[in-house]
Write a protein that holds these residues in place. Structure first.
Motif, PDB file in Angstrom:
ATOM      1  N   ARG A  16      10.030  62.333 -49.527  1.00  0.00           N
ATOM      2  CA  ARG A  16       8.904  63.263 -49.635  1.00  0.00           C
ATOM      3  C   ARG A  16       8.834  63.884 -51.039  1.00  0.00           C
ATOM      4  N   ILE A  17       9.968  64.286 -51.579  1.00  0.00           N
ATOM      5  CA  ILE A  17      10.012  64.875 -52.916  1.00  0.00           C
ATOM      6  C   ILE A  17       9.559  63.849 -53.953  1.00  0.00           C
ATOM      7  N   ASN A  18       9.966  62.610 -53.785  1.00  0.00           N
ATOM      8  CA  ASN A  18       9.582  61.564 -54.734  1.00  0.00           C
ATOM      9  C   ASN A  18       8.102  61.218 -54.691  1.00  0.00           C
ATOM     10  N   LYS A  19       7.395  61.662 -53.677  1.00  0.00           N
ATOM     11  CA  LYS A  19       5.942  61.465 -53.617  1.00  0.00           C
ATOM     12  C   LYS A  19       5.194  62.492 -54.472  1.00  0.00           C
ATOM     13  N   LEU A  20       5.880  63.545 -54.870  1.00  0.00           N
ATOM     14  CA  LEU A  20       5.257  64.572 -55.714  1.00  0.00           C
ATOM     15  C   LEU A  20       5.108  64.044 -57.140  1.00  0.00           C
ATOM     16  N   VAL A  21       4.034  64.466 -57.788  1.00  0.00           N
ATOM     17  CA  VAL A  21       3.829  64.188 -59.208  1.00  0.00           C
ATOM     18  C   VAL A  21       3.538  65.516 -59.904  1.00  0.00           C
ATOM     19  N   GLU A  22       3.600  65.489 -61.238  1.00  0.00           N
ATOM     20  CA  GLU A  22       3.467  66.737 -61.999  1.00  0.00           C
ATOM     21  C   GLU A  22       2.179  67.509 -61.735  1.00  0.00           C
ATOM     22  N   ASP A  23       1.124  66.813 -61.350  1.00  0.00           N
ATOM     23  CA  ASP A  23      -0.135  67.526 -61.113  1.00  0.00           C
ATOM     24  C   ASP A  23      -0.477  67.666 -59.630  1.00  0.00           C
ATOM     25  N   THR A  24       0.537  67.529 -58.751  1.00  0.00           N
ATOM     26  CA  THR A  24       0.309  67.787 -57.328  1.00  0.00           C
ATOM     27  C   THR A  24      -0.002  69.269 -57.157  1.00  0.00           C
ATOM     28  N   HIS A  25      -1.068  69.550 -56.411  1.00  0.00           N
ATOM     29  CA  HIS A  25      -1.470  70.940 -56.186  1.00  0.00           C
ATOM     30  C   HIS A  25      -1.134  71.362 -54.766  1.00  0.00           C
ATOM     31  N   GLY A  26      -0.771  72.631 -54.611  1.00  0.00           N
ATOM     32  CA  GLY A  26      -0.460  73.174 -53.303  1.00  0.00           C
ATOM     33  C   GLY A  26      -1.718  73.452 -52.495  1.00  0.00           C
ATOM     34  N   HIS A  27      -1.584  73.402 -51.182  1.00  0.00           N
ATOM     35  CA  HIS A  27      -2.691  73.713 -50.283  1.00  0.00           C
ATOM     36  C   HIS A  27      -2.849  75.217 -50.099  1.00  0.00           C
ATOM     37  N   TRP A  28      -1.811  75.964 -50.424  1.00  0.00           N
ATOM     38  CA  TRP A  28      -1.873  77.427 -50.374  1.00  0.00           C
ATOM     39  C   TRP A  28      -0.866  77.953 -51.389  1.00  0.00           C
ATOM     40  N   GLY A  29      -0.933  79.238 -51.655  1.00  0.00           N
ATOM     41  CA  GLY A  29       0.014  79.876 -52.570  1.00  0.00           C
ATOM     42  C   GLY A  29      -0.359  79.705 -54.025  1.00  0.00           C
ATOM     43  N   MET A  31       2.173  78.948 -56.577  1.00  0.00           N
ATOM     44  CA  MET A  31       3.130  78.178 -57.367  1.00  0.00           C
ATOM     45  C   MET A  31       2.580  76.823 -57.771  1.00  0.00           C
ATOM     46  N   THR A  32       2.996  76.384 -58.945  1.00  0.00           N
ATOM     47  CA  THR A  32       2.755  75.006 -59.357  1.00  0.00           C
ATOM     48  C   THR A  32       3.876  74.158 -58.740  1.00  0.00           C
ATOM     49  N   VAL A  33       3.728  72.857 -58.766  1.00  0.00           N
ATOM     50  CA  VAL A  33       4.723  71.988 -58.125  1.00  0.00           C
ATOM     51  C   VAL A  33       6.091  72.129 -58.788  1.00  0.00           C
ATOM     52  N   ASP A  34       6.149  72.281 -60.105  1.00  0.00           N
ATOM     53  CA  ASP A  34       7.436  72.447 -60.788  1.00  0.00           C
ATOM     54  C   ASP A  34       8.088  73.778 -60.401  1.00  0.00           C
ATOM     55  N   GLN A  35       7.277  74.822 -60.243  1.00  0.00           N
ATOM     56  CA  GLN A  35       7.802  76.117 -59.821  1.00  0.00           C
ATOM     57  C   GLN A  35       8.318  76.049 -58.380  1.00  0.00           C
ATOM     58  N   MET A  36       7.617  75.312 -57.532  1.00  0.00           N
ATOM     59  CA  MET A  36       8.049  75.160 -56.149  1.00  0.00           C
ATOM     60  C   MET A  36       9.401  74.460 -56.079  1.00  0.00           C
ATOM     61  N   LEU A  37       9.581  73.415 -56.867  1.00  0.00           N
ATOM     62  CA  LEU A  37      10.859  72.709 -56.867  1.00  0.00           C
ATOM     63  C   LEU A  37      11.985  73.641 -57.334  1.00  0.00           C
ATOM     64  N   ALA A  38      11.738  74.401 -58.395  1.00  0.00           N
ATOM     65  CA  ALA A  38      12.733  75.356 -58.895  1.00  0.00           C
ATOM     66  C   ALA A  38      13.016  76.431 -57.846  1.00  0.00           C
ATOM     67  N   HIS A  39      11.962  76.884 -57.175  1.00  0.00           N
ATOM     68  CA  HIS A  39      12.089  77.882 -56.110  1.00  0.00           C
ATOM     69  C   HIS A  39      12.978  77.341 -54.985  1.00  0.00           C
ATOM     70  N   CYS A  40      12.773  76.110 -54.574  1.00  0.00           N
ATOM     71  CA  CYS A  40      13.592  75.501 -53.519  1.00  0.00           C
ATOM     72  C   CYS A  40      15.049  75.346 -53.949  1.00  0.00           C
ATOM     73  N   CYS A  41      15.272  75.137 -55.228  1.00  0.00           N
ATOM     74  CA  CYS A  41      16.641  75.002 -55.739  1.00  0.00           C
ATOM     75  C   CYS A  41      17.434  76.300 -55.602  1.00  0.00           C
ATOM     76  N   ILE A  42      16.756  77.440 -55.609  1.00  0.00           N
ATOM     77  CA  ILE A  42      17.467  78.719 -55.556  1.00  0.00           C
ATOM     78  C   ILE A  42      18.297  78.842 -54.280  1.00  0.00           C
ATOM     79  N   THR A  43      17.778  78.386 -53.159  1.00  0.00           N
ATOM     80  CA  THR A  43      18.532  78.433 -51.901  1.00  0.00           C
ATOM     81  C   THR A  43      19.885  77.739 -52.069  1.00  0.00           C
ATOM     82  N   TYR A  44      19.883  76.623 -52.775  1.00  0.00           N
ATOM     83  CA  TYR A  44      21.110  75.863 -52.992  1.00  0.00           C
ATOM     84  C   TYR A  44      21.970  76.485 -54.095  1.00  0.00           C
TER      85      TYR A  44
END
Length: 151
Positions: A16-29, A31-44
């Motif tokens: 699923r992550i590999n289906k993302l590209v740099e210009d993938t846009h969110g359906h809500w919120g 964040m940009t896609v790069d910010q979302m990935l960084a945000h998800c990394c914080i949990t880890y």
């Protein structure tokens, strides 16, 4: 809830992550896609690199354990546009490829360590969690944000 410790489930997140590209846009919120990935990394990061983050004080930890923990580790999905804790806010743009690689690495590491490594493990904010609570937290967060970006 999907089992993040299962190799096939972890691989599905990576697909699923590999289906993302740099210009993938969110359906809500916001964040940009790069910010979302960084945000998800914080949990880890809070698990594997806790020194990067300021520990909550006693009062904050009590509030987190009492009011936030049940929502984070429970089975119920997050609603769209849920509020984000300040330490999880990503305000600047990030390197898409780097954040994608980091998140995939964290998912793989978590799966490889397995359920037993997390059973009774201390959480940065919530105290000791059992393996199912860790699983719910990881799976729910990933699913929420990957769905946000349509994958």
């Amino acid at each position: 809830m999907e089992n993040v410790f299962d190799a096939a489930v972890a691989q599905n997140y990576i697909i699923r992550i590999n289906k993302l590209v740099e210009d993938t846009h969110g359906h809500w919120g916001k964040m940009t896609v790069d910010q979302m990935l960084a945000h998800c990394c914080i949990t880890y990061e809070l698990v594997y690199e806790p020194e990067k983050h300021k520990k909550p004080g006693a009062i904050a930890k009590f509030i987190l354990k009492t009011f936030v923990k049940p929502k984070v580790v429970g089975e119920k999905a997050y609603p769209h546009d849920s509020p984000t804790a300040p330490q999880f806010l990503i305000k600047e743009r990030k390197n898409f490829d780097e954040e994608k690689k980091r998140l995939i690495g964290y998912i793989q590491k978590t799966q490889q360590l397995g359920k037993s490594a997390f059973d009774g493990k201390e959480s940065f904010s919530f105290g000791k969690l059992n393996a199912q609570e860790w699983n719910n937290m990881f799976a729910k967060h990933l699913n929420h944000h990957l769905s946000q970006f349509g994958v």
